[in-house]
Design an enzyme around this catalytic site. Structure first.
Site, PDB file in Angstrom:
ATOM      1  N   TYR A 120       0.793  -1.224   0.000  1.00 32.38           N
ATOM      2  CA  TYR A 120       0.000   0.000   0.000  1.00 32.38           C
ATOM      3  C   TYR A 120       0.833   1.286   0.000  1.00 32.38           C
ATOM      4  CZ  TYR A 120      -4.365  -2.510   0.472  1.00 32.38           C
ATOM      5  OH  TYR A 120      -5.449  -3.322   0.240  1.00 32.38           O
TER       6      TYR A 120
ATOM      7  N   ASP B 243      -6.522  -5.996   4.836  1.00 28.21           N
ATOM      8  CA  ASP B 243      -7.648  -5.363   4.152  1.00 28.21           C
ATOM      9  C   ASP B 243      -8.620  -6.437   3.649  1.00 28.21           C
ATOM     10  OD1 ASP B 243      -9.208  -3.501   2.916  1.00 28.21           O
ATOM     11  OD2 ASP B 243      -7.719  -2.823   1.480  1.00 28.21           O
TER      12      ASP B 243
ATOM     13  N   LYS C 188       2.513 -14.789   3.966  1.00 23.18           N
ATOM     14  CA  LYS C 188       2.750 -15.638   2.807  1.00 23.18           C
ATOM     15  C   LYS C 188       4.280 -15.794   2.675  1.00 23.18           C
ATOM     16  CE  LYS C 188       1.110 -17.861  -0.802  1.00 23.18           C
ATOM     17  NZ  LYS C 188       0.222 -19.022  -0.733  1.00 23.18           N
TER      18      LYS C 188
ATOM     19  N   ASP D  79      -3.645 -18.215   2.700  1.00 21.28           N
ATOM     20  CA  ASP D  79      -4.666 -18.980   1.963  1.00 21.28           C
ATOM     21  C   ASP D  79      -5.331 -20.010   2.874  1.00 21.28           C
ATOM     22  OD1 ASP D  79      -2.016 -19.739   1.814  1.00 21.28           O
ATOM     23  OD2 ASP D  79      -2.137 -20.675  -0.146  1.00 21.28           O
TER      24      ASP D  79
END
Ligand code: NAI
Length: 338
Positions: free
Chosen positions: A125, A229, A172, A205
């Site tokens: 971001y 988010d 991740k 995930d």
């Protein structure tokens, strides 16, 4: 002179409708606030050409606290997100999103009680994107030791202060070994100072699957900006949708309270938006201001009204307008105040 002075950003789309509802409810509960109204986002661009004018930043720096409606950010073009700019300029490094089941609000699960903490200032971001060559673009994911340390420390302190038992760090790092790897390593280091709070990590995930199957197995989630988010919207869907989930952007000096949802252009100006999320965000603000009794009174009125279910907005299966819903909450608050 009023007891509190708070910057009020009505915002774009449904923003003016839901912030006005929150202001009315707070006034009905008898909290003495002088509102310093300021524009931002698209509304401000139209008036001043800037999405986050200096006058807005000055107002928040002076008042320390703001209640904010959602701001529109155009997709794939236009100015940088005003939300991201505000969070970066005021160093609001924590995005806190409590996701809790509420009796009467139809949802897939009944006993969800999650605290989502999202790092608010970096990750993808930062908006640092470039065209490498025609047809090839890149976006930079920035993760720093400092921000990772600050957000981890804040999450563990919050857990202790609020009697939470476990924090799940979501990442991740199997793919983004350097960036998410750093985020994870710092979390694990900070966790050593808090042996009373369980610390675990999950790949994003797998976490999403676990969340939609059984969200009650999680207590607090700590995420970077992008995953935070996405996962907080997913979590909102587990307790009745975006109309009911509050949020706060917190830094060491300032705090800006806002709902998780956006400006909802599809329903803007129709007086049908659900103001619950913004009112719940305002309750976080009242607690921050030390107005706990008023916050409790509003909370009980809201919960009762939602549970009775006779005055619900259309997103919750009712037929009430924003104004009718708000009037009902105000009636309930006044009854409690007699
Ligand atoms: P959105 O959250 O505005 O809307 C998604 C869906 O949820 C829409 O169908 C909308 O009608 C519904 N919804 C949202 N809030 C609701 C409420 N209070 N009551 C009833 N229904 C509600 O997300 P979307 O459409 O992706 O984004 C619209 C704009 O909002 C974009 O410009 C986006 O950048 C901005 N946005 C701003 C945020 C902020 O200011 N913090 C956060 C998220 C998006």
């Amino acid at each position: 002179m009023a007891k509190h002075r708070v910057t009020l950003i009505p915002g774009d789309g449904i923003g003016p409708e839901v912030t006005e509802a929150a202001v009315r409810v707070i006034e009905a509960a008898g909290v003495d606030i002088e509102w310093d109204r300021q524009d931002a986002g698209l509304t401000s661009i139209e008036k001043t050409g800037e999405s986050v004018p200096d006058s807005l930043l000055d107002s928040i720096r002076e008042n320390k606290v703001a209640l904010k409606g959602p701001l529109t950010t155009l997709v794939g073009k236009g100015f940088k997100s005003a939300n991201v700019t505000l969070r970066q300029k005021l160093d609001l490094y924590v995005n806190l999103r409590p996701v809790k089941s509420i009796g009467g609000v139809k949802s897939r699960f009944e006993k969800v009680d999650l605290i989502i903490v999202r790092e608010n200032t970096e990750d993808l971001y930062t908006g640092i994107e470039s065209v490498v060559s025609p047809g090839v673009v890149s976006a930079m994911k920035v993760v720093t030791e400092k921000a990772s340390y600050n957000i981890s420390r804040w999450a563990f302190e919050y857990a202790r202060a609020n009697k939470r038992k476990k924090i799940t760090l979501v990442h991740k790092a199997n793919i983004m070994k350097v960036s998410d790897g750093l985020f994870l390593r710092i979390f694990e280091e900070v966790a050593k100072d808090y042996p009373d709070i369980k610390a675990e990590d999950k790949i994003v995930d797998a976490l999403c699957m676990n969340l939609v199957m059984d969200p009650t197995r999680f207590d607090m989630l700590l995420l970077g900006n992008l995953f935070g988010d996405i996962v907080s919207d997913l979590a909102a869907g587990l307790v009745g949708g975006l109309g009911v989930v509050p949020g706060a952007n917190i830094g060491s000096e300032y705090a800006v309270f806002e709902a998780v949802h956006g400006s909802a252009p599809d329903i803007a100006g129709k007086n049908i938006a659900n103001p619950t999320a913004l009112i719940f965000s305002a309750l976080l603000m009242l607690r921050h201001l030390g107005e706990t009794a008023a916050a409790e009174k509003i909370w009980r009125s809201m919960v009762l009204s939602l549970a009775i279910g006779q005055h619900l907005t259309t997103d919750l299966g009712g037929v009430c307008s924003t104004t009718e819903f708000t009037d009902e909450i105000i009636n309930e608050i006044k009854t409690r105040s007699k």
